[in-house]
Design a protein around this motif. Structure first.
Motif, PDB file in Angstrom:
ATOM      1  N   HIS A  79       4.763   1.020   0.639  1.00 41.92           N
ATOM      2  CA  HIS A  79       5.062   0.100   1.745  1.00 41.92           C
ATOM      3  C   HIS A  79       4.823  -1.338   1.299  1.00 41.92           C
ATOM      4  O   HIS A  79       3.830  -1.634   0.637  1.00 41.92           O
ATOM      5  N   ASP A 111       8.713  -3.824   7.334  1.00 37.39           N
ATOM      6  CA  ASP A 111       8.139  -2.884   6.371  1.00 37.39           C
ATOM      7  C   ASP A 111       9.258  -2.401   5.466  1.00 37.39           C
ATOM      8  O   ASP A 111      10.275  -1.873   5.943  1.00 37.39           O
ATOM      9  N   PHE A 141       0.858  -1.179   0.000  1.00 34.00           N
ATOM     10  CA  PHE A 141       0.000   0.000   0.000  1.00 34.00           C
ATOM     11  C   PHE A 141       0.899   1.235   0.000  1.00 34.00           C
ATOM     12  O   PHE A 141       2.138   1.127   0.084  1.00 34.00           O
ATOM     13  N   ALA A 142       0.293   2.394  -0.103  1.00 31.13           N
ATOM     14  CA  ALA A 142       1.046   3.643  -0.147  1.00 31.13           C
ATOM     15  C   ALA A 142       0.478   4.631   0.850  1.00 31.13           C
ATOM     16  O   ALA A 142      -0.735   4.661   1.106  1.00 31.13           O
ATOM     17  N   THR A 143       1.358   5.421   1.431  1.00 24.92           N
ATOM     18  CA  THR A 143       0.963   6.573   2.250  1.00 24.92           C
ATOM     19  C   THR A 143       1.569   7.805   1.594  1.00 24.92           C
ATOM     20  O   THR A 143       2.760   8.054   1.729  1.00 24.92           O
ATOM     21  N   GLY A 144       0.754   8.523   0.846  1.00 25.56           N
ATOM     22  CA  GLY A 144       1.277   9.642   0.074  1.00 25.56           C
ATOM     23  C   GLY A 144       2.202   9.146  -1.017  1.00 25.56           C
ATOM     24  O   GLY A 144       1.841   8.276  -1.817  1.00 25.56           O
TER      25      GLY A 144
END
Length: 752
Positions: free
Chosen positions: A409, A475, A402-405
């Protein structure tokens, strides 16, 4: 299909790309059938099947062309399959990095080399040790008091029973492993407790070895190999594979037998191997399974030799003459199996579960001599034993993306369990022993092992139980458009052992402790050809239990359980991938605790400081010429002295050359150098350096333009040099092993 430029002919591999042509109406899927009994029966059963499939392919059919399809039948049931072979085919472009899964070597912050099935075949390597001798950071030693293969990586041992099988410990034969069912031998150099967990046998601080089994390729495979080694040892093997018409299901069967004398006069070996691998995929689910059996026996093999304190290291004896007593032997039979499944819950979320079992039975008679004077006189006593092992192990995990901004990750959560139960019985002869001579050995009758007996040989009792449990979380963050990869994580590991008296069954020692081992790794892609990396990681083995030993006054902390010993490692390096030629350079340092008695208290009294530089190179810099090699520089310091069995310099260079103008002919050469090393911690017993040269040739042609035939010939230790191949192999011990004499290996492989 992967094409080997050495012979300008197709060579089937487990991960391939093909164009599929289907009839306009698909017939029912045939049921694969393999008759698994004696080797001759299996060959007879499978040969007609191969002929039938060949005939069917020759028949014209109304067909429609479908797009090119990639079938990645992998041993670990992953969607991506194995990393592809690198140019030249001797090593792969990546491999398994523990719970992080298969990675391209340019994208991992660790030093990893994955040796391929092609290298194993072309070098006619019979064991894992014969494969790993290609690695400049690895040398092969022996177990303590037995014939177990031990692999010294960065100067620290990996016991053969601490190798992993698709990431699971304890499933492979404990003493020796044949190569017939191996697709890849993956070597990760350096500490690895987070990636794999603590090895249950208590080794692996300097590296990890993972074995990848074979899988069925796209094309039907029917291959028979027959050969002979110096001394008259005969060899026959079969390799057969089939896939269902829709490629969902595949089977691969490997069988082999070795039998006869070796290049060492008085020594003989016998090996039987059978392994069946299967894979299945349906929708989002992938399953793989393996079952194997190995029966290995050694008779009259060269023993380990200890040099008494105060003596100089003598010249190595004639390697072509065994100095072993003729009644010494080692026998090991192992049955093992694994099952692994992977399921895609979503496009960005995958889970897996795996388990395995092994049952092993061993027996042996040993007489490892000690040199007692400069004239070559030795003294030895007889030791015989039986051992039975039962191993159960498993793991489960989930990996999501997934991505945060702007930050990507890849999160991995994994849990693993291991449980083993060992039964032992043993006997010793009179410790006064019997005499012989290193250069003029004398055969004696086997003395009775009645001086000291432990347990019943007919019904051995449980003497050791080992249980480990761990949970790991990691991670991998992708930044700067994926040019910067940062891996952070930790593993919580619990180690529990119980020891029991072999005669009474009473518990003699108990250990139960836990520890957390972190990881921090960075990879930065400088440009498409260069990546820089750095890591901090730890190794982990169980601590000691304070015990003064029989006849000694008790310690102040008698019975105290020490916390698990951690080896702390940091490393930086640079990797290169030019498309056809690659390599890496790295520097590392590690610090390993050493237990001992100080002021009548058992505790950590010292540390071994390892500092090193490793340079590796591989690939095909020009068409038809493959290179494989490197150099390892190591300073293994204990209070200003070099650690036992830690050469300061090891170097390898292998060259494989396709002869221009002669289609199908290739020549290869290999040089192996190991510098001086010490057999004692005081550094008074220096073992001389040694260099070994090997030469080989192979010729591939076709019979009736259809059946491929490969002829191979190889001479190892061309100069027939007598040398001490290794010192040590067990912490604190400096016993020596004799290098193998000149050995001729010839074989023929027929694909039909």
């Amino acid at each position: 299909m992967y094409y080997d430029e050495h012979i300008c002919a197709p060579r089937v591999r487990s991960v391939v790309t093909v164009s599929l042509t289907y009839p306009s109406e698909l017939p029912p899927m045939p049921t694969p059938y393999f008759k698994l009994s004696a080797l001759s029966l299996a060959l007879t059963a499978l040969a007609p099947l191969a002929h039938a499939q060949t005939s069917a392919q020759d028949e014209p059919a109304s067909a429609i062309e479908l797009p090119t399809t990639v079938v990645s039948a992998s041993a670990d049931a992953s969607a991506e399959g194995l990393p592809a072979p690198y140019a030249g085919g001797q090593v792969a472009s990546g491999g398994r990095i523990g719970i992080l899964g298969n990675k391209d070597y340019m994208e991992t912050p660790f030093a990893l080399t994955s040796y391929t099935e092609m290298l194993i075949e072309d070098q006619q390597a019979a064991s894992v040790g014969e494969v790993l001798i290609n690695d400049p950071a690895v040398r092969v030693a022996r177990g303590f008091g037995n014939f177990q293969q031990v692999y010294l990586v960065r100067g620290l041992p990996i016991f053969s029973d601490d190798m992993s099988y698709n990431g699971l410990f304890g499933l492979l034969p404990r003493q020796y492993l044949g190569t017939e069912f191996i697709e890849r031998v993956e070597v990760l150099r350096g500490a690895n407790a987070f990636l794999y967990g603590a090895a249950p046998g208590g080794s692996g601080l300097g590296g990890a070895i993972n074995i990848v089994p074979k899988r069925a390729p796209n094309q039907p495979l029917s291959q028979v190999t027959a050969g002979v080694r110096s001394g008259g040892q005969a060899y026959v093997a079969g390799d057969f594979a089939r896939r269902s018409e829709d490629d969902r299901f595949g089977l691969r069967l490997n069988m082999a037998r070795r039998d006869g004398d070796t290049a060492v006069d008085g020594e003989s070996t016998e090996l039987d191997v059978v392994a069946l691998g299967a894979d299945f995929r349906e929708g989002n689910m992938r399953v793989s399974a393996d079952v194997g059996y190995q029966d290995h026996r050694l008779d009259g093999s060269q023993p380990n030799i200890t040099i008494a304190p105060g003596l100089d290291i003598p010249s190595a004896p004639d390697a072509s003459e065994s100095i072993a007593q003729p009644w010494t032997y080692s026998s090991a039979r192992d049955t093992f199996g694994t099952l692994r499944a992977e399921y895609d819950f979503r496009d960005n979320l995958t889970g897996w579960i795996a388990g395995g079992l092994r049952n092993g039975e061993e027996s042996g008679d040993f007489a490892n001599p000690t040199l007692i004077n400069a004239a070559g006189d030795t003294n030895a006593y007889r030791f015989n034993n039986v051992r039975e092992d039962e191993v159960k192990t498993g793991e489960a995990g989930v990996r999501g993306n997934f991505a945060t901004g702007s930050v990507g990750h890849t999160v991995t959560l994994s849990a693993a369990v291991f449980s083993s139960e060992s039964r032992n019985a043993f006997g010793f002869s009179d410790f006064a022993g019997f005499g012989s001579n290193l250069y003029a050995p004398t055969d004696v009758a086997a003395p009775p092992t009645t001086a000291f007996i432990g347990g019943s040989f007919d019904s051995p009792l449980v003497t050791e139980e080992v249980d480990t449990r761990s949970v790991a979380l990691a991670d991998t963050l992708a930044l700067m458009d994926d040019r910067l990869l940062v891996t952070l994580g930790a593993r919580h590991q619990n180690i529990e052992t119980h020891s029991y008296d072999a005669t009474s069954g009473a518990e003699t020692a108990e250990y139960s402790e836990s520890a957390v081992t972190p990881i921090a790794g960075i990879v930065y892609q400088i440009n498409p050809e260069f990546s820089a990396y750095a890591n901090y990681i730890e190794g982990l083995v169980k601590g000691d239990v304070a015990n003064a030993g029989s006849g000694q006054p008790p310690l102040n902390n008698e019975g105290e359980v020490l916390e698990p010993y951690k080896t702390r490692q940091s490393e930086i390096g640079l990797k290169y991938d030019g498309g056809r030629f690659g390599g890496s350079v790295g520097v590392f340092q590690s610090r390993k605790p050493i237990g001992g008695v100080e002021n009548n208290t058992y505790k950590i009294v010292d540390h071994q400081e390892n500092r090193g530089l490793e340079l590796s190179a591989f690939g095909q810099p020009v068409s038809g010429l493959s290179l494989l090699g490197g150099i390892s520089l190591l300073d293994a310091d204990v209070d200003g002295n070099e650690a036992i069995g830690s050469p300061t310099t090891q170097a390898n260079l292998g060259v494989d050359w396709m002869v221009p103008g002669v289609n199908g002919l290739a020549l290869d050469a290999r040089a192996i150098y190991t510098s001086e090393q010490y057999a004692d911690l005081a550094n008074t017993q220096e073992v001389p350096s040694w260099t070994r040269f090997d030469l080989g040739a192979r010729y591939t042609t076709f019979i009736n333009d259809a059946q491929q035939v490969t002829l191979r010939a190889r001479v190892e230790n061309v100069a027939d040099r007598d040398y001490w191949a290794s010192a040590g192999g067990y912490p604190g011990s400096g016993y020596l092993t004799v290098g193998a004499p000149r050995t001729l290996i010839v074989s023929t492989t027929l694909d039909f």
